[in-house]
Design an enzyme around this catalytic site. Structure first.
Site, PDB file in Angstrom:
ATOM      1  N   PRO A  29     -12.954 129.312 117.587  1.00  0.00           N
ATOM      2  CA  PRO A  29     -11.732 129.876 118.169  1.00  0.00           C
ATOM      3  C   PRO A  29     -10.670 130.232 117.136  1.00  0.00           C
ATOM      4  O   PRO A  29      -9.893 131.164 117.346  1.00  0.00           O
ATOM      5  CB  PRO A  29     -11.233 128.749 119.088  1.00  0.00           C
ATOM      6  CG  PRO A  29     -12.444 127.935 119.402  1.00  0.00           C
ATOM      7  CD  PRO A  29     -13.320 128.015 118.183  1.00  0.00           C
TER       8      PRO A  29
ATOM      9  N   GLU B 127     -13.571 143.701 117.533  1.00  0.00           N
ATOM     10  CA  GLU B 127     -13.164 145.072 117.848  1.00  0.00           C
ATOM     11  C   GLU B 127     -12.588 145.172 119.253  1.00  0.00           C
ATOM     12  O   GLU B 127     -11.786 146.054 119.546  1.00  0.00           O
ATOM     13  CB  GLU B 127     -14.352 146.018 117.641  1.00  0.00           C
ATOM     14  CG  GLU B 127     -14.805 145.991 116.190  1.00  0.00           C
ATOM     15  CD  GLU B 127     -15.828 147.043 115.825  1.00  0.00           C
ATOM     16  OE1 GLU B 127     -16.446 147.621 116.742  1.00  0.00           O
ATOM     17  OE2 GLU B 127     -15.995 147.286 114.625  1.00  0.00           O
TER      18      GLU B 127
ATOM     19  N   PHE C 115     -13.306 147.242 107.724  1.00  0.00           N
ATOM     20  CA  PHE C 115     -12.963 147.973 108.946  1.00  0.00           C
ATOM     21  C   PHE C 115     -13.867 149.176 109.181  1.00  0.00           C
ATOM     22  O   PHE C 115     -13.472 150.128 109.838  1.00  0.00           O
ATOM     23  CB  PHE C 115     -11.489 148.405 108.941  1.00  0.00           C
ATOM     24  CG  PHE C 115     -10.525 147.285 108.674  1.00  0.00           C
ATOM     25  CD1 PHE C 115     -10.523 146.157 109.479  1.00  0.00           C
ATOM     26  CD2 PHE C 115      -9.633 147.342 107.618  1.00  0.00           C
ATOM     27  CE1 PHE C 115      -9.646 145.111 109.249  1.00  0.00           C
ATOM     28  CE2 PHE C 115      -8.753 146.302 107.368  1.00  0.00           C
ATOM     29  CZ  PHE C 115      -8.761 145.180 108.184  1.00  0.00           C
TER      30      PHE C 115
ATOM     31  N   LYS D  66     -20.789 136.883 122.006  1.00  0.00           N
ATOM     32  CA  LYS D  66     -20.734 138.342 121.890  1.00  0.00           C
ATOM     33  C   LYS D  66     -19.720 138.683 120.800  1.00  0.00           C
ATOM     34  O   LYS D  66     -19.147 137.809 120.170  1.00  0.00           O
ATOM     35  CB  LYS D  66     -20.355 138.972 123.236  1.00  0.00           C
ATOM     36  CG  LYS D  66     -21.473 138.821 124.272  1.00  0.00           C
ATOM     37  CD  LYS D  66     -21.220 139.585 125.567  1.00  0.00           C
ATOM     38  CE  LYS D  66     -20.197 138.923 126.429  1.00  0.00           C
ATOM     39  NZ  LYS D  66     -20.298 139.355 127.864  1.00  0.00           N
ATOM     40  N   GLY D  67     -19.508 139.959 120.583  1.00  0.00           N
ATOM     41  CA  GLY D  67     -18.521 140.352 119.571  1.00  0.00           C
ATOM     42  C   GLY D  67     -17.110 140.179 120.102  1.00  0.00           C
ATOM     43  O   GLY D  67     -16.885 140.131 121.308  1.00  0.00           O
TER      44      GLY D  67
ATOM     45  N   ILE E 163     -16.567 139.948 105.742  1.00  0.00           N
ATOM     46  CA  ILE E 163     -15.564 140.935 105.313  1.00  0.00           C
ATOM     47  C   ILE E 163     -14.148 140.447 105.614  1.00  0.00           C
ATOM     48  O   ILE E 163     -13.211 141.232 105.758  1.00  0.00           O
ATOM     49  CB  ILE E 163     -15.838 142.317 105.938  1.00  0.00           C
ATOM     50  CG1 ILE E 163     -15.712 142.275 107.474  1.00  0.00           C
ATOM     51  CG2 ILE E 163     -17.228 142.798 105.559  1.00  0.00           C
ATOM     52  CD1 ILE E 163     -15.810 143.676 108.110  1.00  0.00           C
TER      53      ILE E 163
ATOM     54  N   GLN F 177      -9.251 137.160 114.163  1.00  0.00           N
ATOM     55  CA  GLN F 177      -9.777 138.516 114.333  1.00  0.00           C
ATOM     56  C   GLN F 177      -8.974 139.292 115.367  1.00  0.00           C
ATOM     57  O   GLN F 177      -8.649 140.454 115.168  1.00  0.00           O
ATOM     58  CB  GLN F 177     -11.248 138.444 114.777  1.00  0.00           C
ATOM     59  CG  GLN F 177     -12.190 138.133 113.641  1.00  0.00           C
ATOM     60  CD  GLN F 177     -12.100 139.185 112.569  1.00  0.00           C
ATOM     61  OE1 GLN F 177     -12.454 140.332 112.787  1.00  0.00           O
ATOM     62  NE2 GLN F 177     -11.590 138.824 111.416  1.00  0.00           N
TER      63      GLN F 177
END
Lengths: 735, 316
Positions: A622, A695, A245, A691-692, A471, A628
């Protein structure tokens, strides 16, 4: 490979492997306890000794004397390292406070010694015998008291300290509807499952560290710099990481102390940060005080938007860039942001999941809800009506993709938003007051160089090596999917090796940049490997098709493995980016919908339903992406309702520094969570068109919870976490 | 953790004798609290006497129609016992509101009563704490006290007792049975087991050196509607901000004990007499001498509202 033009059709677009919900390829190792984490690498080197960290007992000041006599005489003790005997140490590029303190103390629980002994128990017992006399200094520990003296930080990673477009002051003053409110977010800890841990071994001046770190190259570089040895002499290995994190982005005390302990003891040493030390020893998400002013026309159109944020940090530390999203999220001709940084002597503030945006959205998205209240406009509608398809500061600059409106409207329909009563405190379900809240989600997409090496052997197995880390995000799996798609082999024929500084340097894991960039790097290496395979087999690489373990061109075909018949074929390349991230604003968007129940008697808040709708480019896997996002939503609930590093302003520490006092959500706190990904590909981001997403999932969640609590009770809480004591005064009288 | 010697006791009397004759000895049963404290050197026993073999793990009917709960009965087993569930619902509910499934499997009845405060200043050995280091001061006063005591505290200590089980047992008028090093046994009403902090917060119970809890006796069932309501920030695995154990009889009389507000389960018989007048009247009496901090003053209102909810449900 340079990525300078929007991606066109490429092998990834076949979507034979990419885009499918795929279980983690390393999952069985983790669920059976056989994935070796840093502290458990008993096999990698023999004769490991144990180090136990002593943290400073004061928040600011200096060490007068250290007496090691009793500790040195304790059973099993091999060495004790302090700043006095460690030799000259440098400081890593990315560290603010020194990792080994003394005689000056920069913050509470800054490491001041490591005691090395034959067993963990011996080291721990001896550590208690280290006698340190401190001279307490005057520290600054109170952010609210320090902001008057706050300075203007130099431009950083997160942008300039001040931005302005148009005339904010005049247009705000002239706006018929105004909101001016101040919000606070507390210090928060990463509280990941696996504490920082390292095993260090020296061999003829060369250091190997088995550790738990998100950014291998940064860690190796800063380790070398701190020790004053050549970078080539440091190897970091970190194949499995039990959560980070952002808390493991940088070199931390465990690595340094293991290395120093091993040098002093003359044998390998393992060190883990004991849990009660972690919250003050390592980094955290810094507290913020944020003032938001929004001026709007009565139809809801925003004419002026201003966002100021104050945070504190130790010397050389940076501000929390909590205003970043306000520059881009909503339209409005007149705008300003300001970031100020106060000097504090608390532990170092640094990145935690969606640094800047997560804190900023906690405030901004309550402010928008408050504005909606003032206007009498539905908060979904208000957000939609202030959408912008261009960077509001530079209208010539378009978003590469921006489906915020779609996220909001799809989400509203799916969630049953039309059942929300805009008047707070109206819905009752037994003892529960029920409310719904919404918030936009926004997080930028960051592109950065990432390299990989790909090998084909004569069995037809493709092996990927990169120093990328996993991670807990699923890097292993999406990298394997990428290589499988590119080379035309099933997932089982791909071996992925990560987290070793001997491998090509990747983007690493942080800032939700890992997924897109690391796979794009693997893509680049695979393109190269395809070329050499085609050449080897006598195909024109432009025309060759890779599928089902076979290379085809026209009516000719050959088994892929044949190309490696005379020896492995190896290709290495990196993805590097041109100007597309400058020409286009690349961001990810979403909408969070939350329903809460607030106990009418006790004001206990429990989340009942959650929905996130995300538009974040191509979703490579997915299943992993959903994991996430639901994890991030869970963390957002923690931020909203409980996570709080409480500052003891007298002693200068976070007093809630263990997992009993620093509460994070437990299973019973988290209800059913739905995640929807809108169909999107972003050709500006990379050949992966991804893309990310990790977060994005946390940005806005806490505000959606806060807004739901307001809708349930009518009580507006502007200071996180929203705990029941802040609601009680506004709750209805008990019946 | 300091090095310690260790023995397994073979009888309650022998355990008590061993504890009295060995310097700085402690009993260990489930160890769920003691071992954590030893790792931090908040507890530093030189000798551990393991009492797990003492066959104190039965729940038996007593002659007067009550239950005798062996000191080693695990929290999980006690909560699940059919007689407890039928006749002492407040106790079963309190147990299940505590800790986690894993901890309840390990934690014992006597150990639960003797667990130590969760005050964060007690846990940080670099900071003053009169309970941990007598005479060093109380860092919680003037510090972070949101979780801490509002009533019965002192200038020396504002810690709370963290147990849920003990609050229910207080409402049930449980009696703690012990054996002393000289072999004598005694019965201590649970109201008298825990002390208020006063000037010596480090002394938490009236147990004498070496005295071993062997059982907790519950008087014969008192009937009524029994409730345990625990209020906390997260839904599980957190200590009570406030908890209410209540037994409400059809005629409106009953018993009320509070957790999370004091150094011991907080029950005043004089306050219970006000039950027919409603929650406000009861808590007004319970908190007549309250001295909350700015951080924890909310507990007064919270307790009143929680009790009101419990009474409303009991009377529904």
């Amino acid at each position: 490979m340079r990525f300078e033009h929007p991606a066109t059709f490429n092998p990834i677009d076949q979507l034979k492997v990419i885009g499918h919900p795929t279980s983690r390829i390393e999952g069985p190792l983790k669920t059976t306890g056989t994935a070796p984490y840093a502290y458990e690498r008993h096999d990698v080197v023999t004769n490991q000794a144990y180090g136990y960290v002593v943290g400073s007992a004061i928040g600011k000041g200096r060490i007068a004397t250290i007496n090691l006599e009793a500790a040195n005489a304790a059973p099993g003790v091999l060495a004790i390292v302090t700043a006095e005997n460690a030799g000259k140490l440098g400081k890593g590029e990315r560290n603010a406070a020194p990792l080994l303190g003394g005689p000056e103390i920069a913050h509470y629980h800054q490491a001041v010694a490591v005691v090395v002994a034959g067993t963990f128990e011996q080291a721990r017992a001896a550590a208690q015998l280290v006698r340190i006399d401190y001279v307490k200094g005057d520290g600054k520990f109170d952010l609210a008291a320090a902001i008057d003296a706050a300075g203007t930080p130099t431009p950083s990673f997160g942008g300039p300290a001040d931005t302005a477009v148009g005339d904010f002051a005049v247009s705000f003053a002239a706006a018929p509807v105004q909101l001016d409110a101040t919000y606070t977010t507390p210090d928060q800890g990463h509280a990941m499952m696996e504490p920082h841990a390292s095993i260090a071994a020296w061999d003829d001046g060369k250091l190997t560290v088995w550790t738990s770190n998100q950014m291998i190259a940064w860690g190796a570089e800063d380790m070398a710099k701190t020790l004053g040895i050549p970078k080539e002499n440091v190897r970091l290995v970190s194949p499995y990481i039990g959560g980070g994190f952002g808390g493991k982005l940088f070199l931390r005390a465990d690595v340094l102390l293991a290395a120093l302990g091993a040098r002093a003891a003359g044998r390998p040493v393992k060190v883990t940060l004991q849990r009660p030390l972690m919250f003050n020893n390592t980094t955290h998400r810094p507290a913020t005080i944020q003032r938001i002013r929004i001026g709007a026309e009565r139809d809801g159109r925003i004419t002026a938007i201003g966002h100021e944020s104050w945070s504190g940090n130790v010397k050389d530390g940076e501000p929390e860039m909590a205003v970043s999203q306000t520059r881009l999220l909503y339209a409005g001709a007149n705008r300003m942001t300001a970031t100020r940084l106060a000097a504090l002597d608390l532990p170092e503030g640094n990145a935690m999941r969606a640094p800047g945006e997560a804190s900023g959205m906690m405030a901004l998205e309550i402010a928008i809800d408050e504005l909606a209240d003032k206007l009498g406009i539905d908060p979904v509608v208000l957000r939609i009506s202030n959408d912008t398809q261009v960077d509001p500061e530079h209208p010539e600059r378009h978003f590469s993709q921006r489906q915020l409106v779609q996220c909001l409207s799809d989400g509203a329909a799916r969630f049953g938003w039309d059942k929300r009563d805009p008047k707070p405190g109206q819905i009752r379900d037994g003892r529960w007051l029920v409310g719904m809240g919404v918030a936009a989600a926004f997080r930028n997409n960051l592109v950065t160089k990432s390299a990989a090496r790909v090998r084909l052997d004569q069995q037809g197995t493709v092996t990927v090596e990169t120093d990328m880390t996993d991670i807990g995000t699923g890097s292993y799996t999406i990298i394997a999917q990428t290589a499988a798609e590119m080379m035309g082999v099933p997932l089982e024929r791909v071996v992925v090796r990560l987290g070793d500084s001997d491998f090509p340097v990747s983007c690493g894991s942080g800032g939700q940049w890992g997924g897109n960039n690391s796979t794009a790097g693997v893509y680049a290496a695979c393109v190269k490997l395809r070329e050499s395979i085609a050449q080897k087999l006598g195909f024109n690489s432009e025309e060759a098709e890779f599928a089902d373990g076979v290379v085809r061109s026209g009516n000719r075909s050959a088994p892929l493995a044949q190309a490696a018949g005379q020896g492995d074929l190896v290709a290495e390349d990196a993805i590097e980016y041109g100007d597309l991230a400058k020409t286009y604003q690349q961001s990810t968007f979403g909408a969070h919908f939350v329903e809460v129940g607030v106990d009418a008697d006790t004001a206990e808040i429990r989340v009942r339903r959650m929905l996130a709708v995300c538009a974040a480019g191509r979703i490579l896997n997915p299943k992993a992406a959903r994991s996430q996002v639901i994890g991030a939503m869970t963390m957002g609930v923690g931020a909203a309702l409980m996570e709080y590093l409480v500052v003891d302003k007298r002693h200068g520490l976070f007093i809630t520094h263990d997992l009993a006092a620093y509460e994070v959500p437990v299973h019973a706190d988290i209800p059913h969570q739905d995640v929807i990904f809108l169909d999107e590909t972003d050709p500006m981001s990379s050949p992966m068109k991804a893309k990310g997403v990790a977060e994005l999932g946390i940005c806005g969640v806490a505000a959606a919870v806060a807004n739901a609590v307001h809708n349930a009770t009518g009580v507006r809480v502007r200071d996180y976490p929203i705990t029941l004591d802040k609601l009680l005064a506004g709750m209805p009288e008990p019946v | 953790m300091r090095a310690f010697s260790y023995e397994r006791a073979t009888s309650p009397g022998a355990a008590a004798t061993a504890a009295a004759s060995t310097a700085n000895a402690k009993f260990i049963a489930g160890g769920t609290n003691l071992l954590d404290l030893m790792k931090l050197e908040i507890e530093t026993p030189a000798h551990l006497i393991d009492v797990n073999d003492l066959a104190l793990d039965r729940i038996e009917q007593t002659a007067d129609g009550g239950l005798r709960i062996g000191a080693l009965v695990r929290n999980t087993d006690l909560a699940a016992d059919a007689r407890v569930r039928r006749d002492y619902g407040v106790l079963s509910r309190a147990l299940l509101a505590g800790a986690s499934g894993q901890l309840r499997n390990k934690a014992t009845t006597a150990g639960n009563l003797l667990q130590r405060t969760r005050c964060p200043y007690f846990y940080d050995t670099d900071l003053p704490c009169n309970k941990r280091k007598p005479g060093s001061g109380c860092a919680a006063i003037g510090g972070f006290s949101r979780q801490l005591a509002v009533v019965g505290a002192s200038e020396a200590c504002i810690a709370t007792h963290p147990s849920d089980m003990a609050v229910a047992m207080r409402a049930l008028d449980a009696v703690v049975e012990t054996v002393r090093p000289d072999g004598a046994t005694r019965s201590i009403p649970i109201a008298d087991l825990h002390r208020l902090p006063g000037d010596s917060p480090e002394i938490e119970t009236v147990l004498q050196p070496g005295e071993l809890i062997t059982a907790v006796a519950l008087p014969k069932p008192v009937g009524g509607k029994q409730a345990y309501r625990k209020v906390r920030d997260r839904a599980s695995y957190a200590f009570a901000l406030v908890s209410v154990a209540a037994i409400v009889q059809p005629d409106g009389t009953g018993r009320v004990a509070l957790g999370g507000v004091a150094h011991k389960p907080w029950r005043l018989e004089a306050a219970e007499a006000k039950l027919p007048d409603g929650a406000k009247a009861v808590t007004a009496r319970l908190f007549a001498d309250a001295k909350p901090t700015k951080d924890n003053a909310y507990k007064l209102q919270l307790a009143e509202r929680t009790l009101a909810a419990v009474l409303r449900e009991a009377r529904a």
